[in-house]
Design a protein around this motif. Sequence first.
Motif, PDB file in Angstrom:
ATOM      1  N   ALA A  62       0.827  -1.206   0.000  1.00  0.00           N
ATOM      2  CA  ALA A  62       0.000   0.000   0.000  1.00  0.00           C
ATOM      3  C   ALA A  62       0.862   1.256   0.000  1.00  0.00           C
ATOM      4  N   VAL A  63       2.094   1.125   0.510  1.00  0.00           N
ATOM      5  CA  VAL A  63       3.031   2.251   0.551  1.00  0.00           C
ATOM      6  C   VAL A  63       4.000   2.205  -0.627  1.00  0.00           C
ATOM      7  N   TYR A  64       4.574   1.037  -0.893  1.00  0.00           N
ATOM      8  CA  TYR A  64       5.636   0.897  -1.892  1.00  0.00           C
ATOM      9  C   TYR A  64       5.135   0.595  -3.297  1.00  0.00           C
ATOM     10  N   GLY A  65       3.923   0.053  -3.398  1.00  0.00           N
ATOM     11  CA  GLY A  65       3.495  -0.483  -4.677  1.00  0.00           C
ATOM     12  C   GLY A  65       3.929  -1.932  -4.802  1.00  0.00           C
ATOM     13  N   PRO A  66       3.772  -2.539  -5.988  1.00  0.00           N
ATOM     14  CA  PRO A  66       4.101  -3.958  -6.149  1.00  0.00           C
ATOM     15  C   PRO A  66       5.549  -4.260  -5.759  1.00  0.00           C
ATOM     16  N   CYS A  67       5.745  -5.372  -5.044  1.00  0.00           N
ATOM     17  CA  CYS A  67       7.078  -5.795  -4.608  1.00  0.00           C
ATOM     18  C   CYS A  67       7.289  -7.257  -4.961  1.00  0.00           C
ATOM     19  N   GLU A  68       8.535  -7.635  -5.012  1.00  0.00           N
ATOM     20  CA  GLU A  68       8.920  -9.026  -5.212  1.00  0.00           C
ATOM     21  C   GLU A  68       9.058  -9.684  -3.848  1.00  0.00           C
ATOM     22  N   CYS A  81      -2.223  -9.440  -2.626  1.00  0.00           N
ATOM     23  CA  CYS A  81      -1.045  -8.589  -2.813  1.00  0.00           C
ATOM     24  C   CYS A  81      -0.772  -8.431  -4.298  1.00  0.00           C
ATOM     25  N   MET A  82      -0.117  -7.340  -4.647  1.00  0.00           N
ATOM     26  CA  MET A  82       0.126  -7.025  -6.058  1.00  0.00           C
ATOM     27  C   MET A  82       1.305  -7.793  -6.631  1.00  0.00           C
ATOM     28  N   GLY A  83       2.339  -7.995  -5.828  1.00  0.00           N
ATOM     29  CA  GLY A  83       3.519  -8.684  -6.338  1.00  0.00           C
ATOM     30  C   GLY A  83       4.031  -9.753  -5.395  1.00  0.00           C
ATOM     31  N   ILE A  84       3.868  -9.560  -4.108  1.00  0.00           N
ATOM     32  CA  ILE A  84       4.370 -10.514  -3.118  1.00  0.00           C
ATOM     33  C   ILE A  84       3.502 -11.770  -3.137  1.00  0.00           C
ATOM     34  N   GLU A  85       4.146 -12.916  -3.238  1.00  0.00           N
ATOM     35  CA  GLU A  85       3.424 -14.186  -3.218  1.00  0.00           C
ATOM     36  C   GLU A  85       3.097 -14.554  -1.768  1.00  0.00           C
ATOM     37  N   ILE A  86       1.851 -14.922  -1.525  1.00  0.00           N
ATOM     38  CA  ILE A  86       1.419 -15.348  -0.195  1.00  0.00           C
ATOM     39  C   ILE A  86       1.193 -16.858  -0.224  1.00  0.00           C
TER      40      ILE A  86
END
Length: 425
Positions: A62-68, A81-86
């Motif tokens: 929500a702060v950084y945008g998509p992440c790996e 999540c946009m990029g982080i795999e859960i």
Amino acid sequence: MTTVPQPTNDPRVFLEALFAAAVARADPMEVMADHLPPRPEGRLLVIGAGKASARMAEAVEAVYGPCEGLVLTRYGYARPCMGIEIVEAAHPVPDRAGLEATKRLLDMLAGLGPEDHVLALISGGGSALLCAPPEGMTLEDKQAVNEALLASGAPISAMNVVRKQLSRVKGGRLGAACYPARLMTLVISDVPGDDPSEIASGPTVADISRPEQALHIIERWNIAVPDSARAALAAGTDPVRPGDPRLARSETRTVAAPSQSLEAAAALARQAGCEVRMLGDALEGEARDLAREQVRMARGIADAMTSDSAPVLLLSGGECTVTRRGKGRGGPNAEFALAAAIALEGDPRIHVLACDTDGVDGADEVAGACVGPDSLAKAGREAAEAALTDNDAHRFFARVNAQVVTGPTLTNVNDFRALLILPQG
């Protein structure tokens, strides 16, 4: 402006509102942003484990945008999540999903360079979710160790010593695997004292425990562990020690803690006209013994009150334990509430709530229970005592409609206990 329930109108509604306030204070979406630095330049890898870790990952993006990255959480606790795999896995006893995800996480860390950055999101529950047995131990061996620890009645600090010694990721080893990248760990505390080395068995922070301590704990608490576990402890592989150069570029920040959640509940209670007495945020011990102690305190306070006294609220946190004697279903909070109900004997002046802030007390999808003056009468003292003997508090409270069921709260700052004492007459 939020309407504050009045304790005298409906004590259960009031106590559950206090619990909700405590949980809300620890919501990662509310607390994470203040602790995040500007997004670093270069590669950023987000990793994590715990019941709150998926919500923490959601807050990061929500702060950084998509992440790996890759984060492990309990079944039912995933967040979009946009990029982080859960990845969801089992808790409190690890399973193959946790084992395989931990291996993948370690593989992701291999080959990081000094220009890379790792953000680790750690919360309670990570000990079971991060599963990497030492050489010679199988997943089944790890499961047997966890089950024995949970049934032993040993305090969490003692359990964690054993867990750290029987892992390739706990006790700072995951942090060492991040080297030479720069590492920042954000933690949500669920342990007495908020020591980062105890939260999820401290996977990214230095540790001072030793294998011989783990062997002593096994003997002290009569914990039955597989021969492979004893062999691993005898081999004596120490965790990552303070001063280890692999943690020289590491920083740890606590973003939420039990004391903050208790204070949020206290503030709401004061608005409702209660006198609040804090008993501490780091209480430990056998759940039924702590319940009896707090009931004695509450009855003493009630006896000294007059008809025009303000309601008194006793608040405490920490982590109770249960020595498993029976075969029932329960957890430390439900057992606390059941022992309290028996000790109160239907006292009309006192109401009790005991819940786990993660929404899961023991292994069941029940946060805990709320006890009123009629709770014991609904099933009878004999049934209550039988349930306590069999560690069967969850089923008892289901029968008398006293369970508190929240579903996944997506955070975890451990036990929340409240005793409300009302004036009579």
